[in-house]
Design a protein around this motif. Sequence first.
Motif, mmCIF file in Angstrom:
data_model
loop_
_atom_site.group_PDB
_atom_site.id
_atom_site.type_symbol
_atom_site.label_atom_id
_atom_site.label_comp_id
_atom_site.label_asym_id
_atom_site.label_seq_id
_atom_site.Cartn_x
_atom_site.Cartn_y
_atom_site.Cartn_z
ATOM 1 N N ALA A 25 -13.668 -1.002 -27.332
ATOM 2 C CA ALA A 25 -13.251 -0.365 -26.110
ATOM 3 C C ALA A 25 -11.621 0.312 -26.425
ATOM 4 C CB ALA A 25 -13.242 -1.279 -24.978
ATOM 5 N N VAL A 26 -11.358 1.371 -25.650
ATOM 6 C CA VAL A 26 -9.953 2.120 -25.565
ATOM 7 C C VAL A 26 -9.253 1.331 -24.332
ATOM 8 C CG1 VAL A 26 -8.461 4.140 -25.418
ATOM 9 C CG2 VAL A 26 -10.722 4.040 -26.782
ATOM 10 N N VAL A 27 -8.101 0.928 -24.444
ATOM 11 C CA VAL A 27 -7.333 0.328 -23.559
ATOM 12 C C VAL A 27 -6.662 1.238 -22.725
ATOM 13 C CG1 VAL A 27 -5.400 -1.406 -22.782
ATOM 14 C CG2 VAL A 27 -6.916 -1.727 -24.944
ATOM 15 N N GLY A 28 -7.089 0.972 -21.126
ATOM 16 C CA GLY A 28 -6.471 2.135 -20.251
ATOM 17 C C GLY A 28 -6.120 3.637 -20.758
ATOM 18 N N PRO A 29 -7.208 4.271 -21.098
ATOM 19 C CA PRO A 29 -6.999 5.741 -21.122
ATOM 20 C C PRO A 29 -6.300 6.482 -20.266
ATOM 21 C CG PRO A 29 -9.350 5.279 -20.827
ATOM 22 C CD PRO A 29 -8.657 3.866 -20.891
ATOM 23 N N THR A 30 -5.441 7.195 -20.277
ATOM 24 C CA THR A 30 -4.659 7.893 -19.176
ATOM 25 C C THR A 30 -4.927 9.371 -19.382
ATOM 26 O OG1 THR A 30 -2.653 7.937 -20.854
ATOM 27 C CG2 THR A 30 -2.648 6.309 -19.352
ATOM 28 N N TRP A 31 -5.634 9.827 -20.667
ATOM 29 C CA TRP A 31 -5.750 11.255 -20.708
ATOM 30 C C TRP A 31 -7.237 11.816 -20.297
ATOM 31 C CZ3 TRP A 31 -5.480 7.182 -24.244
ATOM 32 C CH2 TRP A 31 -6.575 6.815 -24.918
ATOM 33 N N LEU A 32 -7.991 10.934 -19.493
ATOM 34 C CA LEU A 32 -9.314 11.552 -19.180
ATOM 35 C C LEU A 32 -9.439 12.858 -18.508
ATOM 36 C CD1 LEU A 32 -11.125 8.123 -18.538
ATOM 37 C CD2 LEU A 32 -10.953 9.529 -20.677
ATOM 38 N N GLU A 33 -8.398 13.114 -17.587
ATOM 39 C CA GLU A 33 -8.435 14.298 -16.579
ATOM 40 C C GLU A 33 -8.331 15.589 -17.732
ATOM 41 O OE1 GLU A 33 -6.197 16.091 -12.926
ATOM 42 O OE2 GLU A 33 -6.322 14.038 -13.235
ATOM 43 N N GLU A 34 -7.382 15.233 -18.607
ATOM 44 C CA GLU A 34 -7.218 16.178 -19.658
ATOM 45 C C GLU A 34 -8.424 16.404 -20.584
ATOM 46 O OE1 GLU A 34 -4.303 16.726 -23.497
ATOM 47 O OE2 GLU A 34 -3.782 15.437 -22.060
ATOM 48 N N ALA A 35 -9.254 15.279 -20.794
ATOM 49 C CA ALA A 35 -10.252 15.425 -21.714
ATOM 50 C C ALA A 35 -11.484 16.045 -21.316
ATOM 51 C CB ALA A 35 -10.476 14.024 -22.049
ATOM 52 N N TYR A 36 -11.462 15.952 -19.932
ATOM 53 C CA TYR A 36 -12.686 16.600 -19.345
ATOM 54 C C TYR A 36 -12.413 18.089 -18.590
ATOM 55 C CZ TYR A 36 -15.336 12.393 -19.940
ATOM 56 O OH TYR A 36 -15.937 11.466 -20.431
ATOM 57 N N GLY A 37 -11.253 18.585 -19.090
ATOM 58 C CA GLY A 37 -11.165 20.248 -18.653
ATOM 59 C C GLY A 37 -12.445 20.758 -19.009
ATOM 60 N N GLU A 38 -13.079 20.639 -19.961
ATOM 61 C CA GLU A 38 -14.361 21.168 -20.288
ATOM 62 C C GLU A 38 -15.548 19.874 -20.229
ATOM 63 O OE1 GLU A 38 -15.903 24.095 -20.262
ATOM 64 O OE2 GLU A 38 -14.231 25.185 -20.504
ATOM 65 N N ALA A 39 -16.494 19.667 -19.363
ATOM 66 C CA ALA A 39 -17.327 18.586 -19.305
ATOM 67 C C ALA A 39 -18.081 18.418 -20.817
ATOM 68 C CB ALA A 39 -18.372 18.907 -18.373
ATOM 69 N N ILE A 40 -18.307 19.685 -21.507
ATOM 70 C CA ILE A 40 -18.953 19.366 -22.735
ATOM 71 C C ILE A 40 -17.972 19.806 -23.683
ATOM 72 C CG2 ILE A 40 -20.955 20.295 -24.260
ATOM 73 C CD1 ILE A 40 -22.498 20.610 -21.660
ATOM 74 N N ALA A 41 -17.674 18.902 -24.861
ATOM 75 C CA ALA A 41 -16.691 19.343 -25.811
ATOM 76 C C ALA A 41 -17.021 20.585 -26.615
ATOM 77 C CB ALA A 41 -16.242 18.008 -26.523
ATOM 78 N N ASP A 42 -16.014 21.333 -26.941
ATOM 79 C CA ASP A 42 -16.506 22.446 -28.038
ATOM 80 C C ASP A 42 -17.368 21.842 -29.388
ATOM 81 O OD1 ASP A 42 -15.367 24.068 -25.927
ATOM 82 O OD2 ASP A 42 -13.662 24.537 -26.900
ATOM 83 N N SER A 43 -16.559 20.778 -29.560
ATOM 84 C CA SER A 43 -16.810 20.225 -30.880
ATOM 85 C C SER A 43 -18.218 19.473 -30.826
ATOM 86 C CB SER A 43 -15.871 19.297 -31.431
ATOM 87 O OG SER A 43 -15.578 17.937 -30.451
ATOM 88 N N ASP A 44 -19.019 19.575 -29.721
ATOM 89 C CA ASP A 44 -20.262 18.726 -29.444
ATOM 90 C C ASP A 44 -21.299 19.556 -30.275
ATOM 91 O OD1 ASP A 44 -22.386 17.171 -29.222
ATOM 92 O OD2 ASP A 44 -21.952 17.121 -26.838
ATOM 93 N N VAL A 45 -21.310 19.686 -31.749
ATOM 94 C CA VAL A 45 -22.186 20.345 -32.372
ATOM 95 C C VAL A 45 -23.661 19.687 -32.170
ATOM 96 C CG1 VAL A 45 -20.379 21.814 -33.820
ATOM 97 C CG2 VAL A 45 -21.330 19.505 -34.371
ATOM 98 N N GLY A 46 -23.701 18.732 -32.046
ATOM 99 C CA GLY A 46 -25.075 17.809 -32.206
ATOM 100 C C GLY A 46 -25.951 17.999 -31.001
#
Length: 257
Positions: free
Chosen positions: A36-57
Amino acid sequence: MRCPVCGGATEPLGTQQVLGVHTAEYVVCTGCGSVAVVGPTWLEEAYGEAIADSDVGLVQRSVATAECVAALARTAGIPGPHLDYGGGEGLLVRLLRNRGLDARWYDPMATNRYARGCEAEPAGRFGIVTAVEVVEHLTDPVATIRELLDLTDVLVLSTFLVPEPAPAPGTWWYYTPDTGQHITFLSRRGLQRTADALGVHLSSHVNLHVLSRRRLPLRSRTLATRPRLAAIWNSLRRWPSLTQSDYDDLLRDADGN
Ligand SMILES: [Zn+2]
């Protein structure tokens, strides 16, 4: 930090940069091997797009999961409606409906593009609930798995299990530091403990995992977790599709009739 999967003690695994700027601290459970990742503080930033551009799969994963879920529903005789929880843009729901399964879409984080008119709230009962690439995004995946099992007797999860011993940060692609979205990584033991704690059967192969209240037939368990076999099985059968009736419904709704 306690293990979010089994509640056991954890020890440091290492750190790496996520989203290019944040330092993520990873811990591994001494009890079940989950990470697990301890206390991620960046999730709001991470979900600027629900589906990551790099989700090529995403497309390949949706097609593979659709084959498995369709074969599971047919071989185990599980009637709809089915629910894709965290359904993204609705591609899996569309593929299942094209295969004749009454699948419904739910995702509070994304916009339904491919399965308009096929939405459902996560309430009541569903034949099969799918959660594709969901649990690794959650700080408390067990709570969500428990909630989903209140909706269904058959839950299909898609997530890659972290190998044991746990790979160091920077050495396993599924940590996906470019997106910052993956924060909990179940090990095989962690997933089995979760199933045991919830009193359900587990069938698991690579990234597909079926948790069920009743023991499913061997054929169903096999096809539900092996996309190539499921695709062959499905290709030998014909089922009425919902594609035409969905089209008719959308046109009728557009006409306001
Ligand atoms: Zn654990």
